[in-house]
Write a protein that holds these residues in place. Structure first.
Motif, PDB file in Angstrom:
ATOM      1  N   TYR A 182      25.604  94.493  37.049  1.00  0.00           N
ATOM      2  CA  TYR A 182      25.648  93.096  36.607  1.00  0.00           C
ATOM      3  C   TYR A 182      26.359  92.225  37.644  1.00  0.00           C
ATOM      4  O   TYR A 182      25.918  91.114  37.949  1.00  0.00           O
ATOM      5  N   LEU A 183      27.454  92.730  38.225  1.00  0.00           N
ATOM      6  CA  LEU A 183      28.150  91.989  39.278  1.00  0.00           C
ATOM      7  C   LEU A 183      27.213  91.729  40.460  1.00  0.00           C
ATOM      8  O   LEU A 183      27.198  90.630  41.016  1.00  0.00           O
ATOM      9  N   PRO A 190      26.774  84.076  34.563  1.00  0.00           N
ATOM     10  CA  PRO A 190      27.841  84.789  33.857  1.00  0.00           C
ATOM     11  C   PRO A 190      28.512  83.914  32.803  1.00  0.00           C
ATOM     12  O   PRO A 190      28.565  82.690  32.938  1.00  0.00           O
ATOM     13  N   ALA A 221      34.097  96.113  39.687  1.00  0.00           N
ATOM     14  CA  ALA A 221      33.614  96.409  38.336  1.00  0.00           C
ATOM     15  C   ALA A 221      34.728  97.039  37.506  1.00  0.00           C
ATOM     16  O   ALA A 221      34.928  96.681  36.341  1.00  0.00           O
ATOM     17  N   SER A 275      37.358  87.051  34.365  1.00  0.00           N
ATOM     18  CA  SER A 275      37.760  88.366  34.865  1.00  0.00           C
ATOM     19  C   SER A 275      37.491  88.515  36.349  1.00  0.00           C
ATOM     20  O   SER A 275      38.263  89.143  37.050  1.00  0.00           O
ATOM     21  N   VAL A 329      33.378  86.452  31.688  1.00  0.00           N
ATOM     22  CA  VAL A 329      33.104  87.242  32.897  1.00  0.00           C
ATOM     23  C   VAL A 329      33.648  86.510  34.122  1.00  0.00           C
ATOM     24  O   VAL A 329      34.268  87.120  35.001  1.00  0.00           O
ATOM     25  N   THR A 357      37.259  94.375  36.493  1.00  0.00           N
ATOM     26  CA  THR A 357      36.777  93.309  35.614  1.00  0.00           C
ATOM     27  C   THR A 357      36.179  93.810  34.308  1.00  0.00           C
ATOM     28  O   THR A 357      35.879  93.010  33.428  1.00  0.00           O
ATOM     29  N   SER A 358      35.956  95.102  34.195  1.00  0.00           N
ATOM     30  CA  SER A 358      35.259  95.685  33.040  1.00  0.00           C
ATOM     31  C   SER A 358      33.841  95.131  32.907  1.00  0.00           C
ATOM     32  O   SER A 358      33.325  94.950  31.805  1.00  0.00           O
ATOM     33  N   VAL A 359      33.231  94.814  34.051  1.00  0.00           N
ATOM     34  CA  VAL A 359      31.849  94.354  34.130  1.00  0.00           C
ATOM     35  C   VAL A 359      31.121  95.372  35.000  1.00  0.00           C
ATOM     36  O   VAL A 359      31.660  95.818  36.007  1.00  0.00           O
ATOM     37  N   SER A 360      29.915  95.757  34.616  1.00  0.00           N
ATOM     38  CA  SER A 360      29.213  96.792  35.383  1.00  0.00           C
ATOM     39  C   SER A 360      28.922  96.324  36.807  1.00  0.00           C
ATOM     40  O   SER A 360      28.720  95.131  37.052  1.00  0.00           O
TER      41      SER A 360
END
Length: 141
Positions: free
Chosen positions: A53-54, A64, A44, A71, A68, A47-50
């Protein structure tokens, strides 16, 4: 529990092909993350994705965006195209996805394991991990 909430997605291929592809993508991402020895939290951060969410992506619950996916692929040192080809999302040269080891780093054996509806996602990941360890020379006599 609905089909979309199922943990293993093993029975979705015939009744929900889109869901089966989401399961395949999520399972591949999870397997690659685990092979890279990354926690959800670490990925996370990369990737700057929570991480929530991952986790949902890995379980096939969300589709996605391309941003996303890019990343995630970058964090796993893969190209986006390679990641999508591995999970059957893109076809090469207008035909079925290639499965020979010289084409994209995978084999017919890996493809068969990924597509076997009798296996749960965790069983697929375990088999793929063991298979890759043998073919990479880790299990040679």
């Amino acid at each position: 529990m609905s089909d979309r909430q199922s943990d293993d997605g093993a029975g979705r291929a015939a009744s929900d092909p889109w869901g089966a592809q989401m399961d395949a993508l999520g399972g591949f991402i999870r397997a690659q993350r685990q092979l890279a020895k990354l926690s959800l939290r670490e990925m996370a951060s990369m990737t700057s994705v929570s991480n929530a969410y991952l986790s949902q992506i890995e379980r096939g619950l969300h589709q996605p965006s391309l941003k996303v996916l890019r990343s995630i692929a970058d964090a796993l040192n893969l190209s986006t195209e390679q990641m999508l080809a591995e999970t059957g999302w893109v076809r090469t040269n207008g035909s079925a996805p290639r499965t020979d080891s010289s084409a994209n780093g995978t084999s017919d054996t890996e493809e068969c394991i990924r597509r076997d509806p009798r296996l749960s996602q965790s069983q697929r990941e375990a088999l793929l991990s063991v298979y890759r360890s043998f073919v990479s020379g880790g299990g040679s006599d």
